[in-house]
Structure formats: structure tokens, C-alpha cells
Write a protein that holds these residues in place. Structure first.
Motif, short mmCIF file in Angstrom:
data_model
loop_
_atom_site.label_atom_id
_atom_site.label_comp_id
_atom_site.label_asym_id
_atom_site.label_seq_id
_atom_site.Cartn_x
_atom_site.Cartn_y
_atom_site.Cartn_z
N THR A 30 1.12 41.93 15.89
CA THR A 30 1.03 43.60 15.81
C THR A 30 -0.41 43.36 17.36
O THR A 30 0.77 44.49 18.34
N THR A 31 -0.61 42.59 18.39
CA THR A 31 -0.58 42.42 19.30
C THR A 31 -0.21 41.90 20.10
O THR A 31 -0.03 42.84 21.04
N ALA A 32 0.62 41.97 20.03
CA ALA A 32 2.11 41.36 21.34
C ALA A 32 3.06 42.42 21.06
O ALA A 32 3.34 43.06 22.13
N ALA A 33 3.53 43.25 20.09
CA ALA A 33 4.00 44.44 20.30
C ALA A 33 2.86 45.38 20.38
O ALA A 33 3.79 46.15 21.74
N VAL A 34 1.96 45.92 20.48
CA VAL A 34 1.22 46.56 20.98
C VAL A 34 0.89 46.45 22.35
O VAL A 34 1.50 47.80 23.34
N ARG A 43 0.60 55.22 25.74
CA ARG A 43 -1.02 55.23 25.68
C ARG A 43 -1.74 55.87 24.52
O ARG A 43 -2.52 55.73 24.28
N SER A 44 -0.95 56.15 23.61
CA SER A 44 -1.45 56.55 22.02
C SER A 44 -1.00 55.15 21.13
O SER A 44 0.46 55.14 21.31
N ILE A 45 -1.16 54.85 20.61
CA ILE A 45 -1.11 53.94 19.17
C ILE A 45 -1.72 54.40 17.65
O ILE A 45 -2.51 55.22 17.65
N ASN A 53 -3.87 45.87 9.76
CA ASN A 53 -3.55 45.46 11.58
C ASN A 53 -4.06 46.00 12.70
O ASN A 53 -4.48 46.38 13.78
N GLU A 54 -5.38 46.72 12.18
CA GLU A 54 -6.32 47.83 13.13
C GLU A 54 -7.24 46.19 13.72
O GLU A 54 -6.94 46.68 14.93
N VAL A 55 -7.55 44.99 13.30
CA VAL A 55 -7.92 43.94 14.23
C VAL A 55 -6.88 43.59 15.37
O VAL A 55 -7.18 43.25 15.96
N GLY A 56 -5.39 42.80 15.00
CA GLY A 56 -4.80 43.00 16.17
C GLY A 56 -4.23 44.25 17.34
O GLY A 56 -4.51 44.16 18.08
N VAL A 57 -4.15 45.49 16.27
CA VAL A 57 -4.65 46.38 17.66
C VAL A 57 -5.33 46.64 18.49
O VAL A 57 -5.21 46.19 19.79
#
Length: 276
Positions: A30-34, A43-45, A53-57
Motif C-alpha cells: 500500500t505504501t508504494a501504491a499510495v 490528493r484524495s485517498i 492497510n490504513e498503516v500503509g496509507v
């Protein structure tokens, strides 16, 4: 903010019309995708507690260096956390995982099978809104009867209803109910998980404009005033889905895509979904 147009919600908050979704994206991706989405200009996630996956966001947001007031972050309370007190605790947990003191939009993920339980959940969302913990509140997967009951019993009308909506299922009854109550319609699975991208009319329109079928379908949503949150973990597709503002579909082209409606859901019907 980027050049993405915004929708003014019924409480005056402006929400980007095009956002980035992370449904079914593993937390370790998720971190890489966001990060890729933010680099392109999103700018909207949109995430949810149940996605895991909130941590990754949150990590991607923190590492981006983008000012908080330029971001719009949405998450959702899951069915097992519904109820007044449980929802307040669930919000705190989501905010901690995201690393945020305030959310931009907090949604009830599904209308629960226990009739009326979502009313207690909604009271908690009204409390969070009044306390400034979130800038707007809304619902997801609510059918017209759910909306009518909620609006009649509540002080705050939902700002957004996020529902499955794409050319194979245009969900016109929900769109009409949202409009009647002044609720913005947001489409999840806006590309029907790719199922509509090989339709002859979509391919023909894409060739006419020199665009991809996915860009044409996203443009179809945007021109009809909906908020959309396509998702991908592939950087090239993340960029492709963002590049949808340099062309315009005609009324005939919009009608041709509308005509693909066959009630083809990719997810469960809200009336039949009982997952806890």
C-alpha cells in the motif's frame, strides 16, 4: 491542490472528484501504491478499517511531504464495530493507524443487517463531526430505503454515499435517492474490475478519442458529476487513470455507455450482505 476538479459536499467541504482507492491492496504494497498515486497528483485517498492497510496509507502520507491541508483522507467503520461506543473507539483506532488527528471523510461501510443499528453508528459519526474529528461524514452501500430512514431519524444528512457503480450497473435508483437528499454519489469499482473495458462501444469511443477504455469509463463518471476512486498497484495504470481531464465525451457517447447497464454487480447486494 492539483488540477483535479472538486465536488462541494452538502456541508461546504470540497472533495476531489478523482481519488485513489486501496481496496484489496495488501498493507505491504500500500505504501508504494499510495506514494505512486501522490507523485502523479492524486490528493484524495480512500481506505477502510477492514482493508487492513490504513498503516500503509498513513506511512505514505507521512513520507510524501505533502501538506495536510492538500490531502483528503477517507476511511470507514466496519460492521463489527458498529454501534455508538464501538464506532467512537473504531474511529480512534483508524486515526491512530493513519497517523492523523482529523479525517476528511468518515463513512459507515455497510448498512448492518440488524435494522437500525446503523442509526446508532450514525449518531457517533455526528458526534465526531461536531467535535471536529472529521470534516465530513457519510455512508457506503446504502440503498434508497436506508437513506430515507437515516435522513428522517438524524440531524445531519450524509455528505457522500459510496456505492458500486459502473457501466454494467448504473445504480440509477441510488443516484436518484442521493440527489433527492443532496448527497454526493461516489463510485467504488468504477471500472467493474475491468469487466466493461472490452465492451465494443467503450473500445470504439476510446479509439475515437485516442484514449484507453479505462480513461473513457472514468471520464463517463466524471462528466456525470460522480466522485470516483479507481485503484491499481501498477504505476503506469495509476498514472493512466489520473490522465482523464484532456478530453470530453459527447452526449451520444455518454448514452452509449449508459446503455451497457445490465445490473451486473461485482460485489454483494447491500440487502444480502451480512458479514460481521
Amino acid at each position: 491542490m492539483t488540477s483535479v476538479p472538486t465536488i462541494t459536499l452538502n456541508n461546504g467541504v470540497r472533495m476531489p472528484q478523482l481519488g485513489f482507492g486501496v481496496f484489496q491492496v495488501p498493507d505491504d504494497q500500500t505504501t508504494a501504491a499510495v506514494a505512486a498515486a501522490l507523485e502523479v497528483g492524486y490528493r484524495s485517498i480512500d481506505t477502510a478499517a477492514v482493508y487492513g492497510n490504513e498503516v500503509g496509507v498513513g506511512r505514505a502520507l507521512a513520507e510524501s511531504g505533502i501538506r495536510r491541508d492538500e490531502l483528503f483522507v477517507t476511511t470507514k467503520v466496519w460492521n463489527s464495530d458498529q454501534g455508538y461506543d464501538q464506532t467512537l473507539r473504531a474511529f480512534d483506532a483508524s486515526a491512530e493507524r493513519l497517523g492523523l488527528d482529523q479525517l476528511d471523510l468518515y463513512l459507515i461501510h455497510w448498512p448492518t443487517p440488524e435494522r437500525g443499528r446503523y442509526l446508532d453508528t450514525w449518531r457517533a459519526l455526528e458526534r465526531l463531526l461536531a467535535d471536529g474529528r472529521t470534516r465530513a461524514i457519510g455512508v457506503s452501500n446504502f440503498e434508497p430505503e436506508h437513506l430515507d430512514r437515516l435522513v428522517e431519524a438524524s440531524e445531519v444528512v450524509p455528505a457522500v454515499n459510496q456505492v458500486e457503480l459502473h457501466p454494467a450497473m448504473t445504480n440509477t435508483a441510488v443516484i436518484a435517492a442521493d440527489a433527492r437528499h443532496g448527497i454526493a454519489t461516489e463510485a467504488w469499482s468504477p471500472l467493474a474490475q475491468g469487466a466493461v473495458l472490452h465492451e465494443a462501444s467503450v473500445v470504439e469511443i476510446s479509439e475515437r478519442h485516442g484514449r484507453t477504455p479505462a480513461q473513457v469509463v472514468l471520464r463517463w463518471h466524471l462528466q456525470q458529476g460522480r466522485i470516483v476512486i479507481p485503484k491499481s498497484v501498477t504505476p503506469s495504470r495509476i498514472a493512466e487513470n489520473f490522465d482523464v481531464f484532456g478530453f470530453e465525451l459527447t452526449e451520444l457517447e455518454l448514452d452509449a455507455i449508459d446503455a451497457l447497464d445490465r445490473g451486473g454487480r461485482t460485489g454483494p447486494h447491500p440487502a444480502e450482505f451480512n458479514a460481521a
